[in-house]
Scaffold this motif. Sequence first.
Motif, short mmCIF file in Angstrom:
data_model
loop_
_atom_site.label_atom_id
_atom_site.label_comp_id
_atom_site.label_asym_id
_atom_site.label_seq_id
_atom_site.Cartn_x
_atom_site.Cartn_y
_atom_site.Cartn_z
N PHE A 144 1.99 1.13 -4.21
CA PHE A 144 2.44 1.41 -5.57
C PHE A 144 3.19 0.27 -6.19
CE2 PHE A 144 0.53 5.26 -5.21
CZ PHE A 144 0.81 5.78 -3.97
N SER A 200 5.26 0.59 5.27
CA SER A 200 5.10 -0.48 4.28
C SER A 200 3.80 -0.33 3.51
CB SER A 200 5.07 -1.85 4.94
OG SER A 200 5.92 -1.89 6.02
N TYR A 201 2.78 0.08 4.21
CA TYR A 201 1.48 0.23 3.58
C TYR A 201 1.57 1.15 2.36
CZ TYR A 201 -3.44 1.18 2.97
OH TYR A 201 -4.68 1.31 2.43
N ARG A 202 2.24 2.25 2.51
CA ARG A 202 2.40 3.18 1.41
C ARG A 202 3.27 2.60 0.31
NH1 ARG A 202 0.62 8.23 1.51
NH2 ARG A 202 0.06 8.96 3.59
N LYS A 203 4.37 1.99 0.69
CA LYS A 203 5.28 1.41 -0.30
C LYS A 203 4.53 0.38 -1.13
CE LYS A 203 9.67 1.64 2.13
NZ LYS A 203 10.91 1.01 2.51
#
Lengths: 192, 610
Positions: A84, A78-81
């Motif tokens: 952005f 989730s952190y990556r999603k």
Amino acid sequence: MESAVAYESVLNLKATELRLGLPGTDDFDKQKLSSATNNKRPLPASNDECRINDAAHGEPANAPPAKAQIVGWPPVRSYRKNSFQQKKTEAELSGIYVKVSMDGAPYLRKIDLKVYEGYPDLLKALENMFKFTIGEYSEREGYKGSEYAPTYEDKDGDWMLVGDVPWDMFMTSCKRLRIMKGSEARGLGCGV
Amino acid sequence: MRDDQTEMSEDDERPPADPAAETSNKSRSCIDFGEFHSPFPDQVLENVLENVLFFLTSRRDRNALSLVCKSWYRAEAYTRSELFIGNCYAVSPRRATERFRRVRSVVLKGKPRFADFNLMPPNWGAHFLPWVTAMASAYPWLEKVYLKRMSVTDEDLALLARSFPGFKELTLVCCDGFGTSGLAVVASKCRQLRVLDLIEDEVNDDEVDWISYFPETGTCLESLMFDCVECPINFDELEKLVARSPSLKKLRLNRYVSVGQLFSLMMRAPQLTHLGTGSFSPSELVPQGDQEPDYGFAFATCRSLVCLSGFREVIPDYLPAIHPVCANLTSLNFSYANINAEQLKSIICHCHKLQIFWVLDSVCDEGLQAVAATCKELRELRVFPIDAREDGEGPVSEVGLQAISEGCKKLQSILYFCQRMTNAAVIAMSKNCPDLVVFRLCIMGRHRPDHITGEPMDEGFGAIVMNCKKLTRLAISGLLTDTAFSYIGTYGKLVRTLSVAFAGDSDMGLKYVLEGCPRLQKLEIRDSPFGDLALRSGLHHYYNMRFLWMSSCRLSRQGCQEIAQAMPRLVVEVIRDGSEEAANDSVEILYMYRSLEGPREDAPNFVTIL
């Protein structure tokens, strides 16, 4: 894990007209808003993403978004999603961060009100965060069945009971949250 | 970002590697001492052995050695200083601390990997508390703790900080449950602290200025990584900290540090070898038109930089500043940098020594072609999606993969997210990159076939297991039939970790793998049509595995119950995900693992242990 259905019936949202959208708007807006929210903004780990067979949530059957996202797919944390999502959607301004304190707890937390879809969502998250139970809400009597009551300080500096105003209004006027304990909580609950 | 050797191949453990393993294999009921006494205990020999063992660090060798005889077992237990627990529920803290008395370093792993993707309900377990409590009394000279996917609270951190006066290194990877208050306690109480690495954790913002809690007189800090901490940092305090930490070599900043602030930190710490650059964009407070420092000068000053990451909110105009260090870089993480092919090219053309490269697919196939053209030493590549949805744009494809395979022949590890792929490109990679140890391909559209031929992706993955003789970790995706699994079972003899999603036709698929892969340790499967029959086919092997995860497959309670009954040393957890009770007998999530301890006592109410 209690479902959104349970909460919605507990809070009796329809009767008190606590919905996304101000009193007078119809359900269509709510559904549009929530599916748009789901598409644009994946929720943090403690909340579920939109599921394919969503019957359990008790919402009236409406056409699902073009392709509902499956939980945990693709396998990107989730952190990556979220890194952005914030950039892409310029309309989504930075979140509404408020501090949350609980009487008796040594540490306070900060949450982003924008990630929650409504009161049931928020309350569930608070319960998880501070490990307690909120009682049953009624407009007249506040939160019964628990010694805690969620309250918030609004723009005017007044302490209000969470749930008394429509969600949108709450989001824009809430400055900080405090989970009150004991008699103070009861005092706030009666006769808003 | 992990850049040391163990993490590069993404699969650092060797089987069977913890106390639970060898005991289960030998079907001993418990670790018992002293039933058999040699009439003439040879103390001299044991002393010699202990001295020799002092130098033996490999876990696998130590485990093997401890099985020779009681005396060797004791000597090994006495001299093991690094304890590795691959599954915190496989053995209890008490058992571990009773066997190994002189441990200085502990590695503990908790939740299974699929928990990272919200497939596991929260509060499942993996609590650090019982471990830190046991270690507080058993290992007063503990120096290093490495935790992965554990639940750690602020109180746990406080206990750790209080209990180990010589504590030196704390590394938390993918952990949660703690906040800046816990960090403050560690900073202030662990006076010998050399390493504080926070990697992909969820850290609560308790509004505590933890950076200011480090000892004022100076620190021994060598590594400070806090890029995952999502709260503002007191920059003045950080700057003072860096100034009084002469040994600091590795520094990873979070996105609340602007490029201007980075500049001044770099000038204070020119000895840095690893740098996480923070946001790499200017703070909003800088008025337009004000003169900015020459950021390139800072990079030119930090001559020792070999590992660069961060770029959390990068403004591409600032990228050229890193040119001075490009030629020496061995590791570059652009996976948060939304840059296009042109912007990447101007950087990557200098990076001849690059071995590890993480990037966003915003650079497109063209960007990857540039990587292939320059980075001949590349060992590890990860391409992440900027738009992580099934029906997204898909700027990278088989073209990029093919290019990489042709240009980077020394490739050992790849993680590649894309929207479309072909068997041909995957086959090409299998032939061009014989050193592949880790192959993880994620075609984001479920059940998507080869987009040119329309065929399943069986042949591509088949070629990988056939041609890559060193392959130990595999993740498959796209349209896959049982054939793919038969390939894996036939050729994937070294595979230890296998990740399966939306694949296969029938029970046969899983059967092929369970029967064919003797080294299989970690198997995670979701949304695939495997049922009880398939599950049964692995009975001969489950004690050799660390865990099996199956979610949204075709398992029934009954089927799982049979496994639990057949294998007493296996903990079989049926996990209910979602609010409603399953009306029927079907199992949403099965998570099972070998254990010496039996059912755990801290299981939440949505977990049923059969």
